[in-house]
Design an enzyme around this catalytic site. Structure first.
Site, PDB file in Angstrom:
ATOM      1  N   ASP A   1       0.854  -1.183   0.000  1.00  0.00           N
ATOM      2  CA  ASP A   1       0.000   0.000   0.000  1.00  0.00           C
ATOM      3  C   ASP A   1       0.895   1.240   0.000  1.00  0.00           C
ATOM      4  O   ASP A   1       1.513   1.568   1.010  1.00  0.00           O
ATOM      5  CB  ASP A   1      -0.907   0.004   1.229  1.00  0.00           C
ATOM      6  CG  ASP A   1      -1.886   1.161   1.179  1.00  0.00           C
ATOM      7  OD1 ASP A   1      -2.877   1.061   0.443  1.00  0.00           O
ATOM      8  OD2 ASP A   1      -1.627   2.193   1.842  1.00  0.00           O
TER       9      ASP A   1
ATOM     10  N   TYR B   1       3.635   9.708   0.043  1.00  0.00           N
ATOM     11  CA  TYR B   1       4.627   9.059   0.920  1.00  0.00           C
ATOM     12  C   TYR B   1       6.055   9.286   0.388  1.00  0.00           C
ATOM     13  O   TYR B   1       7.022   9.054   1.114  1.00  0.00           O
ATOM     14  CB  TYR B   1       4.362   7.554   1.089  1.00  0.00           C
ATOM     15  CG  TYR B   1       2.999   7.186   1.646  1.00  0.00           C
ATOM     16  CD1 TYR B   1       2.195   8.129   2.292  1.00  0.00           C
ATOM     17  CD2 TYR B   1       2.499   5.890   1.539  1.00  0.00           C
ATOM     18  CE1 TYR B   1       0.938   7.792   2.785  1.00  0.00           C
ATOM     19  CE2 TYR B   1       1.239   5.540   2.041  1.00  0.00           C
ATOM     20  CZ  TYR B   1       0.471   6.506   2.655  1.00  0.00           C
ATOM     21  OH  TYR B   1      -0.778   6.167   3.139  1.00  0.00           O
TER      22      TYR B   1
ATOM     23  N   LYS C   1      -2.039   6.156  -4.486  1.00  0.00           N
ATOM     24  CA  LYS C   1      -3.159   7.068  -4.226  1.00  0.00           C
ATOM     25  C   LYS C   1      -2.917   8.445  -4.839  1.00  0.00           C
ATOM     26  O   LYS C   1      -1.786   8.932  -4.861  1.00  0.00           O
ATOM     27  CB  LYS C   1      -3.367   7.227  -2.704  1.00  0.00           C
ATOM     28  CG  LYS C   1      -3.394   5.904  -1.952  1.00  0.00           C
ATOM     29  CD  LYS C   1      -3.721   6.051  -0.480  1.00  0.00           C
ATOM     30  CE  LYS C   1      -3.496   4.748   0.264  1.00  0.00           C
ATOM     31  NZ  LYS C   1      -2.128   4.584   0.773  1.00  0.00           N
TER      32      LYS C   1
ATOM     33  N   HIS D   1      -7.054   9.802  -2.199  1.00  0.00           N
ATOM     34  CA  HIS D   1      -6.493   9.662  -0.853  1.00  0.00           C
ATOM     35  C   HIS D   1      -7.410  10.239   0.239  1.00  0.00           C
ATOM     36  O   HIS D   1      -7.594   9.631   1.286  1.00  0.00           O
ATOM     37  CB  HIS D   1      -5.117  10.336  -0.819  1.00  0.00           C
ATOM     38  CG  HIS D   1      -4.182   9.772   0.198  1.00  0.00           C
ATOM     39  ND1 HIS D   1      -2.833   9.650  -0.024  1.00  0.00           N
ATOM     40  CD2 HIS D   1      -4.388   9.297   1.443  1.00  0.00           C
ATOM     41  CE1 HIS D   1      -2.264   9.119   1.049  1.00  0.00           C
ATOM     42  NE2 HIS D   1      -3.178   8.899   1.956  1.00  0.00           N
TER      43      HIS D   1
HETATM   44  P1  NAD Z   1      -0.169   0.977  11.923  1.00  0.00           P
HETATM   45  O1  NAD Z   1      -1.392   0.892  12.750  1.00  0.00           O
HETATM   46  O2  NAD Z   1       0.173  -0.110  10.965  1.00  0.00           O
HETATM   47  O3  NAD Z   1       0.974   1.170  12.989  1.00  0.00           O
HETATM   48  C1  NAD Z   1       2.304   1.218  12.675  1.00  0.00           C
HETATM   49  C2  NAD Z   1       3.033   1.318  14.011  1.00  0.00           C
HETATM   50  O4  NAD Z   1       2.843   0.111  14.738  1.00  0.00           O
HETATM   51  C3  NAD Z   1       4.514   1.501  13.817  1.00  0.00           C
HETATM   52  O5  NAD Z   1       4.941   2.471  14.744  1.00  0.00           O
HETATM   53  C4  NAD Z   1       5.110   0.155  14.173  1.00  0.00           C
HETATM   54  O6  NAD Z   1       6.350   0.282  14.821  1.00  0.00           O
HETATM   55  C5  NAD Z   1       4.096  -0.432  15.137  1.00  0.00           C
HETATM   56  N1  NAD Z   1       4.037  -1.891  14.986  1.00  0.00           N
HETATM   57  C6  NAD Z   1       3.927  -2.591  13.846  1.00  0.00           C
HETATM   58  N2  NAD Z   1       3.897  -3.909  14.093  1.00  0.00           N
HETATM   59  C7  NAD Z   1       3.988  -4.050  15.438  1.00  0.00           C
HETATM   60  C8  NAD Z   1       4.011  -5.156  16.301  1.00  0.00           C
HETATM   61  N3  NAD Z   1       3.923  -6.393  15.823  1.00  0.00           N
HETATM   62  N4  NAD Z   1       4.105  -4.948  17.628  1.00  0.00           N
HETATM   63  C9  NAD Z   1       4.180  -3.699  18.123  1.00  0.00           C
HETATM   64  N5  NAD Z   1       4.170  -2.588  17.361  1.00  0.00           N
HETATM   65  C10 NAD Z   1       4.073  -2.768  16.012  1.00  0.00           C
HETATM   66  O7  NAD Z   1      -0.173   2.408  11.212  1.00  0.00           O
HETATM   67  P2  NAD Z   1       0.097   2.952   9.750  1.00  0.00           P
HETATM   68  O8  NAD Z   1       1.439   2.607   9.262  1.00  0.00           O
HETATM   69  O9  NAD Z   1      -0.254   4.382   9.796  1.00  0.00           O
HETATM   70  O10 NAD Z   1      -0.994   2.211   8.859  1.00  0.00           O
HETATM   71  C11 NAD Z   1      -0.699   1.151   7.973  1.00  0.00           C
HETATM   72  C12 NAD Z   1      -0.712   1.613   6.548  1.00  0.00           C
HETATM   73  O11 NAD Z   1      -1.960   2.244   6.241  1.00  0.00           O
HETATM   74  C13 NAD Z   1       0.308   2.714   6.220  1.00  0.00           C
HETATM   75  O12 NAD Z   1       1.619   2.256   6.134  1.00  0.00           O
HETATM   76  C14 NAD Z   1      -0.265   3.235   4.925  1.00  0.00           C
HETATM   77  O13 NAD Z   1       0.037   2.350   3.862  1.00  0.00           O
HETATM   78  C15 NAD Z   1      -1.744   3.213   5.225  1.00  0.00           C
HETATM   79  N6  NAD Z   1      -2.261   4.536   5.684  1.00  0.00           N
HETATM   80  C16 NAD Z   1      -3.181   5.186   4.926  1.00  0.00           C
HETATM   81  C17 NAD Z   1      -3.718   6.379   5.310  1.00  0.00           C
HETATM   82  C18 NAD Z   1      -4.765   7.047   4.468  1.00  0.00           C
HETATM   83  O14 NAD Z   1      -5.102   8.205   4.720  1.00  0.00           O
HETATM   84  N7  NAD Z   1      -5.310   6.378   3.474  1.00  0.00           N
HETATM   85  C19 NAD Z   1      -3.292   6.986   6.508  1.00  0.00           C
HETATM   86  C20 NAD Z   1      -2.348   6.321   7.287  1.00  0.00           C
HETATM   87  C21 NAD Z   1      -1.853   5.095   6.877  1.00  0.00           C
END
Ligand code: NAD
Length: 276
Positions: free
Chosen positions: A45, A50, A75, A108
């Protein structure tokens, strides 16, 4: 490990578990995406904003994995909404990714203040017809934004990618998506680490019962709820942990206890108010 695939309303299939690259620094992206591919992830994704599409594309290409085994999303950024600008943005994303097509292209954010998301959606329909995106969808759309594009176009978005984690479970939008035959993707599926999700008793208890981590329980909760997700981690060990979620199943009681965590706790921007 085989990740289940979910059918979208246009007949295409998406791997239910993928890897997100938000806040993955350009200089680390190739290593991180390569690690994720080696762990087994095939769904990525990405987004223009980004800033790492080129590095994602390089890692995908270097892997030698056939294109049809990969699922790549990117996006349309807010400042590119509009007719000509959306067309150009899609072409630029493809160029950066080094791909002929993406599997999924999303608007987005709706940015209702700009009022250009319907116009942009019509361009996404054109992009799909041209084969530049196999599927098209939206992100951060609330019901009124969806109603507007349904009234003004011929395509129901294949997905709506929204903030979704146990404390912000988005029941109404999920129910509306189900009514429309539109799949839900979770962003911030682990709450982005912005609240102490993993200390919730329901998660700790289920983790102990199954001999897994609370993060794996949360991922399992999403999967068993029919949600598509792509948690992000820079650490290969956590990538592997987050992918190792197909050897256990939460019970109905455990699912109900996790559902009860919902308290309308948003960690990101409200799409109605976002002006970035
Ligand atoms: P997420 O909820 O995946 O959290 C990521 C955080 O969780 C990181 O700090 C990581 O260190 C921690 N983490 C990951 N695995 C873990 C584990 N097993 N144990 C403990 N901590 C852990 O948040 P995200 O990255 O914001 O969301 C995932 C994806 O969603 C993004 O990478 C992106 O591709 C997408 N996204 C989209 C939008 C949008 O507006 N469409 C906004 C934010 C994110």
């Amino acid at each position: 490990m085989t990740v289940p695939k979910i059918e979208l309303n246009d007949g295409n299939f998406i791997p239910q578990l993928g890897f997100g690259v938000f806040q993955v620094a350009q200089e680390e992206t190739e290593r991180i995406v390569t690690d994720a591919l080696e762990v087994g992830y095939r769904h990525f994704d990405a987004a223009m904003i980004y800033g790492n599409e080129a590095q994602v594309g390089k890692a995908l290409k270097a892997s030698g994995i056939p294109r049809d085994e990969l699922f790549v999303t990117t996006k349309l950024w807010n400042s590119d909404q509009g007719t000509d600008s959306a067309r150009d943005a899609m072409d630029l994303s493809l160029e950066k990714l080094g791909l002929d097509y993406v599997d999924l292209y999303l608007i987005h954010w709706p940015r209702p203040d700009l009022d250009r998301y319907l116009e942009s959606w019509l361009v996404l329909e054109e992009i799909k017809a041209a084969g530049k995106a196999r599927s098209i969808g939206v992100s951060n759309f609330h019901r009124p934004h969806l109603e507007k594009i349904l009234a003004g176009s011929n395509t129901v978005p294949a997905v709506n990618q929204i903030e979704l984690h146990p404390a912000f479970a988005q029941r109404d939008l999920r129910a509306y998506g189900a009514e429309l035959g539109m799949r839900i993707e979770a962003w911030g599926p682990l709450g982005q680490g912005k609240y102490d999700l993993f200390s919730e008793a329901a998660l700790k208890d289920a983790a102990a019962a199954h001999g897994v981590t609370p993060a794996q329980v949360v991922i399992r909760w999403h999967l068993q709820s029919g949600i598509i997700l792509f948690p992000k981690s820079n650490s290969r060990a956590r990538m592997a942990e987050n992918f190792d979620v197909f050897g256990f199943e939460l019970t109905a009681d455990e699912m109900a206890s996790i559902n009860a965590i919902d308290r309308d706790q948003r960690v990101g921007a409200n799409p109605d108010e976002a002006t970035f």
